[in-house]
Design a protein around this motif. Structure first.
Motif, PDB file in Angstrom:
ATOM      1  N   ASN A   1      73.239 -42.947  40.964  1.00 16.44           N
ATOM      2  CA  ASN A   1      73.099 -41.970  41.966  1.00 16.44           C
ATOM      3  C   ASN A   1      71.856 -41.216  42.040  1.00 16.44           C
ATOM      4  O   ASN A   1      71.360 -40.567  42.922  1.00 16.44           O
ATOM      5  N   GLN A   2      71.110 -41.258  40.822  1.00 15.45           N
ATOM      6  CA  GLN A   2      69.967 -40.499  40.778  1.00 15.45           C
ATOM      7  C   GLN A   2      68.396 -41.414  40.607  1.00 15.45           C
ATOM      8  O   GLN A   2      67.341 -40.805  40.966  1.00 15.45           O
ATOM      9  N   LEU A   3      68.692 -42.655  40.833  1.00 10.27           N
ATOM     10  CA  LEU A   3      67.767 -43.500  41.067  1.00 10.27           C
ATOM     11  C   LEU A   3      66.502 -43.313  41.893  1.00 10.27           C
ATOM     12  O   LEU A   3      65.330 -43.418  41.708  1.00 10.27           O
ATOM     13  N   ARG A   4      66.996 -43.063  43.013  1.00 12.40           N
ATOM     14  CA  ARG A   4      66.013 -43.026  44.200  1.00 12.40           C
ATOM     15  C   ARG A   4      65.110 -41.984  44.070  1.00 12.40           C
ATOM     16  O   ARG A   4      63.912 -41.945  44.593  1.00 12.40           O
ATOM     17  N   VAL A   5      65.418 -40.859  43.232  1.00 15.59           N
ATOM     18  CA  VAL A   5      64.504 -39.763  43.069  1.00 15.59           C
ATOM     19  C   VAL A   5      64.132 -39.867  41.529  1.00 15.59           C
ATOM     20  O   VAL A   5      63.422 -38.477  41.064  1.00 15.59           O
ATOM     21  N   SER A   6      63.938 -40.891  40.960  1.00 12.06           N
ATOM     22  CA  SER A   6      63.358 -40.721  39.542  1.00 12.06           C
ATOM     23  C   SER A   6      62.438 -41.708  39.160  1.00 12.06           C
ATOM     24  O   SER A   6      62.210 -42.250  37.840  1.00 12.06           O
ATOM     25  N   LYS A   7      61.361 -41.901  40.079  1.00 14.45           N
ATOM     26  CA  LYS A   7      60.189 -42.907  39.866  1.00 14.45           C
ATOM     27  C   LYS A   7      59.508 -42.711  38.801  1.00 14.45           C
ATOM     28  O   LYS A   7      59.159 -43.423  38.064  1.00 14.45           O
ATOM     29  N   ASN A   8      59.200 -41.260  38.451  1.00 14.19           N
ATOM     30  CA  ASN A   8      58.447 -40.821  37.312  1.00 14.19           C
ATOM     31  C   ASN A   8      59.039 -41.016  35.971  1.00 14.19           C
ATOM     32  O   ASN A   8      58.219 -40.672  35.235  1.00 14.19           O
ATOM     33  N   LYS A   9      60.212 -41.318  35.954  1.00 14.23           N
ATOM     34  CA  LYS A   9      61.112 -41.562  34.791  1.00 14.23           C
ATOM     35  C   LYS A   9      60.970 -42.927  34.192  1.00 14.23           C
ATOM     36  O   LYS A   9      61.345 -43.331  33.190  1.00 14.23           O
ATOM     37  N   ILE A  10      60.334 -43.950  35.166  1.00 12.67           N
ATOM     38  CA  ILE A  10      60.443 -45.348  34.825  1.00 12.67           C
ATOM     39  C   ILE A  10      59.024 -45.862  34.467  1.00 12.67           C
ATOM     40  O   ILE A  10      57.929 -45.769  35.164  1.00 12.67           O
ATOM     41  N   PRO A  11      58.849 -46.043  33.146  1.00 19.03           N
ATOM     42  CA  PRO A  11      57.493 -46.731  32.718  1.00 19.03           C
ATOM     43  C   PRO A  11      57.226 -47.966  33.328  1.00 19.03           C
ATOM     44  O   PRO A  11      58.189 -48.682  33.907  1.00 19.03           O
ATOM     45  N   THR A  12      56.052 -47.982  33.690  1.00 20.57           N
ATOM     46  CA  THR A  12      55.402 -49.662  34.359  1.00 20.57           C
ATOM     47  C   THR A  12      54.763 -50.488  33.455  1.00 20.57           C
ATOM     48  O   THR A  12      53.744 -51.320  34.515  1.00 20.57           O
ATOM     49  N   ASP A  13      54.672 -50.213  32.304  1.00 22.93           N
ATOM     50  CA  ASP A  13      53.928 -51.045  31.431  1.00 22.93           C
ATOM     51  C   ASP A  13      54.527 -52.344  31.147  1.00 22.93           C
ATOM     52  O   ASP A  13      53.764 -53.195  30.396  1.00 22.93           O
ATOM     53  N   LYS A  14      55.696 -52.634  31.242  1.00 21.41           N
ATOM     54  CA  LYS A  14      56.426 -53.743  31.041  1.00 21.41           C
ATOM     55  C   LYS A  14      57.464 -54.269  32.044  1.00 21.41           C
ATOM     56  O   LYS A  14      57.569 -53.444  32.958  1.00 21.41           O
ATOM     57  N   PRO A  15      57.831 -55.397  32.326  1.00 21.17           N
ATOM     58  CA  PRO A  15      58.932 -55.793  32.908  1.00 21.17           C
ATOM     59  C   PRO A  15      60.183 -55.214  32.730  1.00 21.17           C
ATOM     60  O   PRO A  15      60.328 -54.506  31.632  1.00 21.17           O
ATOM     61  N   ILE A  16      60.738 -54.886  33.980  1.00 22.38           N
ATOM     62  CA  ILE A  16      61.813 -54.071  33.952  1.00 22.38           C
ATOM     63  C   ILE A  16      63.356 -54.702  33.954  1.00 22.38           C
ATOM     64  O   ILE A  16      63.283 -55.496  34.865  1.00 22.38           O
ATOM     65  N   VAL A  17      64.143 -54.424  32.949  1.00 19.62           N
ATOM     66  CA  VAL A  17      65.801 -55.091  33.331  1.00 19.62           C
ATOM     67  C   VAL A  17      66.642 -53.875  33.411  1.00 19.62           C
ATOM     68  O   VAL A  17      66.681 -52.881  32.830  1.00 19.62           O
ATOM     69  N   VAL A  18      67.532 -54.125  34.495  1.00 15.75           N
ATOM     70  CA  VAL A  18      68.354 -53.082  34.952  1.00 15.75           C
ATOM     71  C   VAL A  18      69.806 -53.692  34.628  1.00 15.75           C
ATOM     72  O   VAL A  18      70.086 -54.826  34.930  1.00 15.75           O
ATOM     73  N   HIS A  19      70.433 -52.728  34.044  1.00 14.58           N
ATOM     74  CA  HIS A  19      71.976 -52.937  33.693  1.00 14.58           C
ATOM     75  C   HIS A  19      72.952 -51.839  33.905  1.00 14.58           C
ATOM     76  O   HIS A  19      72.572 -50.589  33.792  1.00 14.58           O
ATOM     77  N   CYS A  20      73.984 -52.452  33.980  1.00 11.21           N
ATOM     78  CA  CYS A  20      75.187 -51.261  34.199  1.00 11.21           C
ATOM     79  C   CYS A  20      76.508 -51.724  33.254  1.00 11.21           C
ATOM     80  O   CYS A  20      75.941 -52.427  32.230  1.00 11.21           O
TER      81      CYS A  20
END
Length: 447
Positions: A395-414
């Motif tokens: 529920n917080q992801l849409r406003v959390s761009k600056n918390k996500i590093p961009t130096d590697k591929p990203i894997v998302v899990h729940c």
């Protein structure tokens, strides 16, 4: 006493019909009035009363529509300050219907304006419709009314009110009293509810933590600890229910429909795609968020209302024309139907695809990926699936761009795969030039 329970599974919501001598009362009805009307026809019963235990936060009620279409009176606490025609129903007030007498108990705690409805028949059987006050195994959370409703109250104040409600308000009722709550396990209106749809007051007195011999401070500390997040739409629904919602079906009958599109130009608008994850990954509109609504187990209502803000407009992508009414009905349950700019099905053109994760490579080299854990904070506190994962609740992801590093591929899990479809699609819209993968239900190989 003839009591019929209805369950809205995606919202874990229970509503009730009570019939006596061809007269009917409804407690906490869901948005669609049709099932109650069908039951009235089946029993040749006249709908006489609608009881609202409080202004609900997690769904839009049909109480006002039923009143307009049947002339049944709505009974609600005077503390609600309801703006629809109603009869105040508070401590000491009663209503006789057939062989049943209904009475009200003001039971603040979940909200300051909550009431519990007591039904007593001529054989001295008792039933209590406890709304969001008393659940099976738990009580309602006290932290939803600090910013919504006619009567605002701080969570600490409501927690103390709940303590006194549980320990003082129901003492005159026998142990045999049947307990019928407004919610069960899976609802965000509490944290440890049972899967049982009903109980007895005697069982709750013996087993429910809230009836234990706790001091007020102990009770307050326990009830405030580890409550689930509050979806964005909760305050919005309280306001709708205080006013009375529009007719269920007429609110979405004029939504524009675009069938089998081969091009799309409105990429500056929010797009919600409710198709299954495999369809979405194979072909979707650029910028879409995948909130799956394939089955009743898919909680599209909750997650749409957590990811999309009230009054935020969006286009809606569905799989088939056959899904239109079902999906619209589900969205209307949280009052978001007026936010839909258009409904879309995709044609044969290929728009965007989502890359599949090389699972074996991920297993061998997890440190070569940025892992985002989108479970709720309480789930993460119970233990991480991957120690290196960065926790950001969905529920917080849409406003959390600056918390996500961009130096590697990203894997998302729940936790099980459902939420990661939405999470990975949101992150792929936030981050450019980095591949985003959905671990999906393969997360079960790591649990």
């Amino acid at each position: 006493m003839n009591i019929i329970q209805f369950e809205d599974k995606p919202l874990a919501h229970y509503s009730y019909v009570i019939i006596s001598n061809n007269e009917m009362a409804i407690v906490d009805p869901s948005r669609d009035a049709k099932p109650y009307y069908e039951l009235a026809e089946k029993h040749n019963a006249k709908i006489k009363a609608i009881f609202e235990t409080h202004p609900h936060a997690d769904f839009v009620s049909s109480h006002f529509q039923i009143h307009k279409e049947t002339e049944a009176k709505i009974y609600v606490s005077k503390l609600v300050g309801a703006n629809y025609p109603h009869q105040a129903f508070d401590d000491g007030d009663t209503l006789k219907m057939g062989a049943i007498t209904f009475s009200a108990i003001n039971s603040p705690g979940h909200s300051p304006d909550s009431i519990t409805i007591i039904a007593n028949d001529i054989d001295n059987n008792y039933a209590m419709f406890s709304g969001d006050t008393l659940f099976i195994g738990d009580v309602g959370r006290p932290d939803l009314r600090e910013k919504a409703g006619n009567m605002k109250a701080k969570r600490e104040e409501l927690a103390k009110s709940m303590y006194h409600t549980i320990h003082n308000k129901f003492n005159h009722l026998p142990d045999t009293t049947k307990v019928y709550p407004a919610h069960g396990a899976g609802s965000l209106c509490g944290k440890n509810m049972s899967t049982d749809p009903s109980s007895t007051l005697g069982r709750e007195r013996n087993e429910n933590w809230a009836f234990k011999d706790l001091t007020e401070d102990q009770f307050v500390n326990h009830i405030l600890k580890d409550q689930p997040f509050i979806p964005a739409y909760f305050g919005f629904n309280v306001a709708i229910n205080k006013e009375g919602a529009d007719n269920f079906e007429t609110t979405f009958c004029d939504v524009p429909f675009n069938f089998g599109i081969t091009e799309f130009r409105n990429y500056d608008s929010l797009i919600i795609d409710v198709r299954k994850a495999s369809y979405f990954k194979y072909n979707h509109l650029k910028g879409s968020i995948n909130i799956i609504a394939e089955t009743e187990d898919d909680k599209v209502e909750t997650w749409l209302g957590s990811i999309v803000e009230p009054n935020e407009a969006f286009h809606l992508v569905i799989n088939s024309i056959n899904d239109r009414k079902t999906i619209l009905s589900r969205i209307a349950k949280i009052g978001y139907e007026k936010q839909i700019k258009s409904i879309i099905t995709l044609g044969s053109n290929k728009f965007e695809t989502f890359k599949s994760l090389d699972l074996e490579n991920f297993k061998k080299y997890p440190n070569q990926y940025t892992i985002i854990d989108i479970r709720n904070t309480s789930e993460v506190d119970e233990g991480k699936v991957f120690e290196s994962a960065i926790p950001i609740p969905l529920n917080q992801l849409r406003v959390s761009k600056n918390k996500i590093p961009t130096d590697k591929p990203i894997v998302v899990h729940c936790a099980g795969g459902y939420r990661s479809a939405a999470g990975s699609s949101i992150i792929s819209n936030l981050i450019n030039n980095v591949t985003v993968y959905d671990l999906s239900d393969d997360v079960n190989e790591f649990n």
